[in-house]
Scaffold this active site. Structure first.
Site, PDB file in Angstrom:
ATOM      1  N   SER A 226      -0.145   5.447  -7.478  1.00 49.35           N
ATOM      2  CA  SER A 226       0.955   4.652  -6.942  1.00 49.35           C
ATOM      3  C   SER A 226       2.114   4.415  -7.898  1.00 49.35           C
ATOM      4  O   SER A 226       3.107   3.810  -7.518  1.00 49.35           O
ATOM      5  CB  SER A 226       0.435   3.310  -6.424  1.00 49.35           C
ATOM      6  OG  SER A 226      -0.351   3.503  -5.277  1.00 49.35           O
TER       7      SER A 226
ATOM      8  N   LYS B 169       7.109  -5.360  -9.330  1.00 45.36           N
ATOM      9  CA  LYS B 169       6.459  -5.044  -8.063  1.00 45.36           C
ATOM     10  C   LYS B 169       5.859  -6.323  -7.504  1.00 45.36           C
ATOM     11  O   LYS B 169       5.320  -7.150  -8.251  1.00 45.36           O
ATOM     12  CB  LYS B 169       5.379  -3.993  -8.305  1.00 45.36           C
ATOM     13  CG  LYS B 169       4.656  -3.506  -7.049  1.00 45.36           C
ATOM     14  CD  LYS B 169       3.663  -2.398  -7.394  1.00 45.36           C
ATOM     15  CE  LYS B 169       2.938  -1.888  -6.148  1.00 45.36           C
ATOM     16  NZ  LYS B 169       2.003  -0.783  -6.472  1.00 45.36           N
TER      17      LYS B 169
ATOM     18  N   SER C 292       2.261   3.396  -3.707  1.00 47.61           N
ATOM     19  CA  SER C 292       2.699   2.145  -3.105  1.00 47.61           C
ATOM     20  C   SER C 292       3.870   1.495  -3.832  1.00 47.61           C
ATOM     21  O   SER C 292       4.486   0.569  -3.328  1.00 47.61           O
ATOM     22  CB  SER C 292       1.529   1.150  -3.078  1.00 47.61           C
ATOM     23  OG  SER C 292       1.120   0.810  -4.411  1.00 47.61           O
TER      24      SER C 292
END
Length: 494
Positions: free
Chosen positions: A183, A84, A159
């Site tokens: 998330s 990420k 997210s």
């Protein structure tokens, strides 16, 4: 070892691929080339934000050399993963999906990046996300939206939407994610994959760009519970010299208990997770998964988490307050975006932050600054912290009656792109994931079936502190009894 092409490598789980690499049935270079090609072929998903083939293939060649020489005992030697874009990496740019960090290249790797590299992983690239991890749909990225591979008119969740979409589309066998209020778990649910957030402090936050420091936690996302157990084993462990929030809890092999029987396991079912806000299609899938647990010998126990509904206002006071402090460092002085025209230092700050931050980030900074301001700190922030403690106490009361808590990860399946333009509607969608985050408890999402439009539904499992092994065991046993985690979007077969 065969040098022929391996066109089906993306159909293997991370654990299966690791076994083939160890047996020298496939090389790390072949695996890396295969997944790099898939990432390029499916770049319309918007999952990747940066790829550097030279870096990836150099790492793969090094992994092959170590394996060939018999010098590697690394459990994930040669396995390609992606990170990420919230984790800083010295070999790839790090932007947190924000214009504010355009062109930023870290001089060091985050602890999570280093630990997975030490476990043998090869980095394919960086994955898209909501800007500074603020969002539930991956529509807040300055780089562009991420699409859900199951239905490209829908969101992948956020997210960590880029991580979830890349795994679901078989562009990568595993990826890192971060979970502040859900998330990892919510996008895992929306994309039909597995993801786990460990106990707060078990995984180092060093080199992970901070959103809300008392909530942010790194975790793995992959196809199966076994895959997540392998990655999490490499990720966890103390990091006292670099992360003051790191717990002095030894690293653990989370694969050791995967095959334990579930006979006698008490699964708590919170009544607050099954109220009017839960969509009927999601409830049907969750009920089906719970029946599978009963077949496996588990016992369902009704429990109550009475302050569940308070988790939303509490989270959206505490998290923005911490964000307003953490994001103050992004001012255009030392790195990242800087406004081109300004009259003095204060004007440069104002214009840089106005240009560099997206709307949702600005909204949360403003909210956070407000609740921390003179006259409002006691009324909002201090009260929120008191209720946070009560939410944690509710869980401890519940764990006297059960071993694991189960329920939906999200109230609905993935919604249409642009379907929740109202920020409050996005916030309300976090109702089931926020309580565990506020309490610092481990939680995960496991594929549990499909709902409206054939979209995936995730079952959330919540454990007591340091009980990740039990969660992964429960998830693994469910996956042995079902095939939801094996199904894939039609587009990923291409």
């Amino acid at each position: 070892m065969s040098s022929t092409s391996h066109s089906d490598l993306h159909d293997l789980s991370l654990a299966q691929l690791a076994a083939k690499l160890k047996a020298r049935e496939v090389s790390s270079v072949e695996a890396a080339q295969h997944f790099l090609a898939r990432a390029k072929a499916h770049d319309d998903l918007g999952a990747f934000v940066d790829i550097n083939e030279d870096v990836t293939l150099a790492q793969a060649r090094a992994a092959d050399a170590a394996l060939a020489a018999g010098n590697s005992n690394a459990p994930l030697a040669g396995v390609p993963i992606a990170h990420k874009d919230l984790f800083v990496t010295k070999d790839f740019p790090t932007t947190a999906a924000s214009k504010m960090l355009t062109g930023y290249q870290s001089p060091f790797d985050a602890t999570m990046v280093t630990r997975l590299a030490d476990a043998g992983c090869v980095t394919l690239g960086k994955l898209n996300m909501d800007e500074f991890a603020m969002g539930s749909a991956n529509e807040n990225s300055a780089i562009g939206k991420v699409l859900n591979p199951w239905d490209r008119t829908r969101v992948p969740g956020g997210s960590s939407g880029g991580s979830a979409a890349a795994i679901a589309a078989r562009l990568v066998p595993g990826a890192t994610g971060t979970d502040t209020g859900g998330s990892i778990r919510q996008p895992a649910s929306f994309c039909g994959i597995t993801g786990i957030k460990p106990t707060y402090g078990r995984a180092s936050r060093y080199g992970m760009i901070a959103f809300a420091s008392s909530l942010d936690q790194a975790g793995p996302m992959a196809r199966t519970a076994e895959d997540c157990a392998l990655m999490l084993s490499a990720m966890c462990g103390p990091d006292p010299d670099r992360d003051s929030t790191s717990l002095d809890t030894p690293a653990e092999d989370f694969t050791l208990r995967l095959h334990d029987s579930l006979a006698g396991l008490r699964i708590g079912i919170p009544e607050e997770f099954f109220g009017d806000g839960l969509a009927t299609d999601v409830r049907a899938a969750i009920d089906g998964a719970l029946k599978e647990y009963e077949k496996l010998g588990a016992k369902l126990v009704p429990i109550s988490l009475p302050r569940t509904e308070l988790s939303i206002p509490v989270y959206y006071i505490i998290a923005p307050a911490e964000a307003s402090s953490n994001l103050s460092r992004f001012d255009g002085v030392k790195f990242g975006h800087r406004a081109k025209e300004y009259t003095d230092l204060l004007d440069m700050y104002k214009k840089t932050r106005a240009e560099g931050f997206g709307d949702e980030v600005k909204r949360r900074i403003i909210i956070g600054t407000y609740v921390l301001s003179h006259g409002y700190y006691d009324a909002y922030y201090l009260q929120a912290q008191k209720i946070r403690r009560m939410i944690a106490d509710d869980f401890q009361s519940a764990f006297k009656e059960c071993d694991v808590i189960a329920g939906p990860a999200a109230p609905t399946v993935a919604w249409a792109l642009g379907g929740k333009s109202d920020p409050l509607a996005n916030y309300l969608a976090d109702i089931y994931t926020l309580p565990a985050s506020l309490a610092g408890l481990p939680g995960m999402s496991v594929p549990a079936g499909f709902g409206e439009g054939g979209m995936p539904v995730g079952l959330q499992l919540i454990g007591n502190y340091f009980d990740e092994a039990r969660l992964l065991n429960a998830a693994h046993q469910l996956q042995k009894a079902t095939d939801f985690h094996l199904r894939q979007p039609a587009t990923s077969a291409k």
